[in-house]
Design an enzyme around this catalytic site. Structure first.
Site, PDB file in Angstrom:
ATOM      1  N   GLU A 104     -15.731  10.783   1.808  1.00  0.00           N
ATOM      2  CA  GLU A 104     -14.749   9.515   2.306  1.00  0.00           C
ATOM      3  C   GLU A 104     -14.584   9.799   4.371  1.00  0.00           C
ATOM      4  O   GLU A 104     -14.128  10.581   3.941  1.00  0.00           O
ATOM      5  CB  GLU A 104     -13.525   9.487   1.355  1.00  0.00           C
ATOM      6  CG  GLU A 104     -12.633   8.142   2.273  1.00  0.00           C
ATOM      7  CD  GLU A 104     -11.054   8.180   1.559  1.00  0.00           C
ATOM      8  OE1 GLU A 104     -10.888   6.948   2.062  1.00  0.00           O
ATOM      9  OE2 GLU A 104     -10.355   9.747   1.770  1.00  0.00           O
ATOM     10  N   ASP A 162      -0.356   2.170 -24.015  1.00  0.00           N
ATOM     11  CA  ASP A 162       0.761   2.229 -23.693  1.00  0.00           C
ATOM     12  C   ASP A 162       0.991   1.513 -22.428  1.00  0.00           C
ATOM     13  O   ASP A 162       1.705   2.416 -21.300  1.00  0.00           O
ATOM     14  CB  ASP A 162       0.702   3.485 -23.713  1.00  0.00           C
ATOM     15  CG  ASP A 162       0.124   4.523 -22.602  1.00  0.00           C
ATOM     16  OD1 ASP A 162      -1.381   3.798 -22.451  1.00  0.00           O
ATOM     17  OD2 ASP A 162       0.141   5.349 -22.557  1.00  0.00           O
ATOM     18  N   ASP A 188      -8.834   1.188  -2.490  1.00  0.00           N
ATOM     19  CA  ASP A 188      -7.631   1.285  -0.929  1.00  0.00           C
ATOM     20  C   ASP A 188      -7.775   0.218   0.088  1.00  0.00           C
ATOM     21  O   ASP A 188      -7.268   0.033   1.262  1.00  0.00           O
ATOM     22  CB  ASP A 188      -7.993   2.860   0.249  1.00  0.00           C
ATOM     23  CG  ASP A 188      -8.009   3.756  -0.378  1.00  0.00           C
ATOM     24  OD1 ASP A 188      -7.058   4.123  -1.589  1.00  0.00           O
ATOM     25  OD2 ASP A 188      -8.729   5.059  -0.276  1.00  0.00           O
TER      26      ASP A 188
HETATM   27  C1  GLC Z   1      -7.632   8.711   0.231  1.00  0.00           C
HETATM   28  C2  GLC Z   1      -7.962   7.785  -0.574  1.00  0.00           C
HETATM   29  C3  GLC Z   1      -6.206   7.346  -0.889  1.00  0.00           C
HETATM   30  C4  GLC Z   1      -5.275   7.863  -1.341  1.00  0.00           C
HETATM   31  C5  GLC Z   1      -5.269   9.052   0.136  1.00  0.00           C
HETATM   32  C6  GLC Z   1      -4.729  10.231  -0.046  1.00  0.00           C
HETATM   33  O1  GLC Z   1      -7.836   7.944   1.160  1.00  0.00           O
HETATM   34  O2  GLC Z   1      -8.736   6.987  -1.235  1.00  0.00           O
HETATM   35  O3  GLC Z   1      -6.268   6.448  -2.111  1.00  0.00           O
HETATM   36  O4  GLC Z   1      -4.277   7.815  -1.050  1.00  0.00           O
HETATM   37  O5  GLC Z   1      -6.559   9.574   0.252  1.00  0.00           O
HETATM   38  O6  GLC Z   1      -4.931  11.204  -0.997  1.00  0.00           O
HETATM   39 CA    CA Z   2      -2.710   4.143 -22.622  1.00  0.00          CA
END
Ligand code: GLC
Ligand code: CA
Length: 556
Positions: free
Chosen positions: A255, A25, A329
């Protein structure tokens, strides 16, 4: 005692939407991952980090969760998840999920309730504030994705806080009910047997009291000083670890947005019992001065060495970090730090040689093991990333750059670069899907793909496999004491690492020219563990590294 299996492990990040589409898909899914588990195992990785797989309207591709305990229907069912988890464990690997707990989706039932009225029982799950005197937002905070971080809710006449898009309202962690909801969701997955979490923007969960205006110091500093590291963050992380994580053989990877080497220990020093490790942004952002789509600085090798060093000094023997040069990111690692044209293969191999010998857990991102590169999207209609689109639309209003330049900047730095589908073979859509994928496949899939590289013993893929296997046998890669050689050399990165009686020398050429290493004489006692060329050139016994050559020598 807490087990530390995660320290020596390699984390492989999967962005499910772009990994492999099993039902054609155009969207990657859980069964697609199941189909590739033998492949993943063949990389000698230990831990799979899955970007969010939970129900979500996908304003930010799953980083806007509308139900923390349900699978996004596009990705499959709970049965698929259970099968995936079992398949991972059967192969001796671990699974961590992406916990997005700073915010949820505006389509989560908590927010749908909260916005109904000021006295709704869920109102206090979020950050609400009355308008400023002029009717505008309560303060000058900007969203990470552009524009004000406050959105007016017409119905109740108050603003709510969203540090990301307006469809990602920030949760109010001061409310104990919110914390319990998150802990319950964590327990739900841990009880199923998952091995931990990657914690999305976790340093942002506690907001400064009274929502003071941010000073005019540039966005990166504002993150550090205002949005991250709030007054109660450590209290809640301790609570989360005590009440949830510590009850399982599980670990947490933060993170590390807004964390610097001075305050990192507060998050990850072992004796504090908060988080197990973090990845910081200093390497990932070393060419980004303030924020994406602003000023860019040229890559500077000595600066990079300094960053690795300062983090080693800050963390060594007290806490733990993970090392990454790319993820969903950022633009592709080989395109940013290597040479994705003439020295594509050499530089991709050299970069992983460096990263895998830094102290910490190795964190790699899907597709980097075949050297996937940035993509050049031709029109704005092809761009899917909300951060890039917001930048583009804002730019249409303020006309800082021409449309062409804005698209060029997106092609250089935008997140879609890392999100194009994995290139499995030279067939239609790189073997990702028969149907047109949600994001265009890189046209170089006819040359760069898993199928070709699997068969080629000199490929980037087989280099990764070999390197990661060796890394498991040499604790010195991960834990060794570090001695810099020729630290100020702008072309070469050379270091010696020692642990107990074992020492290695790593020598890396970051340029497109041959480089002689005056401080390194080859002797017969040196065993070549890793080399991204077939030989090592010498001149009067001094090593000469070819363009992007990288070596690991076992020196006894
Ligand atoms: C973190 C994620 C990113 C996301 C952001 C908001 O930085 O890695 O992809 O857009 O958080 O959740
Ligand atoms: Ca799929």
């Amino acid at each position: 005692m807490k087990l530390t299996w995660f320290k020596k492990g390699t984390i492989y990040q999967i962005y499910p939407r772009s990994f492999n589409d099993s039902n054609n898909d155009g969207i990657g899914d859980l069964r697609g991952i199941i189909e590739k588990l033998d492949y993943i195992q063949s990389l000698h990785v230990d831990i799979i980090w899955l970007s969010p797989i939970f129900s979500s309207p996908n304003d930010d591709n799953g980083y806007d969760i509308s139900d923390y305990c349900a699978i996004m229907p596009e990705f499959g069912s709970m049965d698929d998840f259970d099968e995936l988890l079992k398949g991972i464990h059967d192969r001796g690997m671990k699974l961590i999920l992406d916990l997005v707990a700073n915010h949820c989706s505006d389509e989560h039932k908590w927010f749908e309730e909260a916005r109904k009225s000021k006295d709704n029982p869920f109102r206090d799950y979020f950050h609400w504030h009355k308008p400023a005197k002029d009717g505008g937002p309560p303060n000058n905070w900007m969203s990470f994705f552009g524009g004000s971080a406050w959105e007016l809710d017409e119905n109740t006449g108050e603003y709510y806080l969203h540090l990301f898009t307006k469809k990602q309202p920030d949760l109010n962690w001061e409310n104990p009910k919110v914390r319990e909801e998150i802990y319950d969701a964590m327990r739900f997955w841990l009880n199923k047997g998952v091995d931990g979490f990657r914690m999305d923007v976790i340093p942002l969960i506690s907001k400064p009291i009274g929502y003071p205006n941010a000073p005019n110091v540039g966005f990166r500093k504002i993150i550090e000083q205002v949005y991250a590291n709030g007054p109660t963050v450590h209290k809640y992380l301790k609570e989360m670890t005590e009440k949830v994580i510590s009850k399982y053989d599980a670990f947490s990877l933060a993170e590390g947005v807004g964390i610097n080497e001075d305050n990192a220990g507060l998050y990850v020093n072992t004796d504090r019992k908060e988080l197990d490790m973090l990845y910081h942004f200093d390497i990932l952002e070393c060419t980004i001065v303030n924020g994406k789509f602003e000023e860019v600085s040229p890559f500077d090798l000595v600066q990079m060495k300094r960053i690795f060093k300062k983090w080693r000094d800050a963390i060594h023997n007290s806490g733990w970090i993970a090392n990454a040069m790319g993820n969903h990111d950022f633009a592709r690692m080989v395109s940013r730090f290597g040479n994705d044209k003439e020295f594509h293969v050499e530089s991709a191999k050299m970069l992983i040689t460096m990263l895998s010998t830094q102290n910490g857990t190795l964190n790699i991102y899907q597709g980097d093991e075949i050297g996937m590169t940035n993509i050049s999207l031709e029109t704005i209609n092809e761009v899917k990333d909300v951060q890039s689109l917001n930048f583009y639309n804002e730019n249409l209003e303020n006309q800082k750059f021409s449309k062409e330049v804005a698209l060029e900047m997106i092609n250089k730095e935008g997140r879609d670069n890392a999100r194009t589908p994995v290139q499995w073979n030279d067939e239609i859509n790189g073997g990702f899907s028969i149907k047109e994928p949600w994001l265009r496949v890189n046209p170089n899939s006819d040359k760069i793909n898993v199928q070709y590289q699997d068969k080629d013993e000199n490929s980037i893929l087989n280099f990764y496999r070999n390197l990661l296997k060796i890394r498991k046998q040499y604790d010195v890669f991960v834990f060794g004491d570090f001695e810099e050689i020729e630290f100020d050399n702008q072309n070469l990165y050379i270091y010696k690492k020692s642990l107990a009686k074992k020492s290695i020398i790593v020598a890396l050429n970051f340029t497109e020219l041959n480089q002689e290493i005056s401080s390194l004489t080859m002797t017969e006692e040196y065993k070549v563990l890793v080399n991204n060329y077939n030989d090592i050139a010498t001149k009067e016994d001094k090593v000469i590294l070819k363009p992007y050559q990288g070596l690991i020598l076992d020196v006894g």
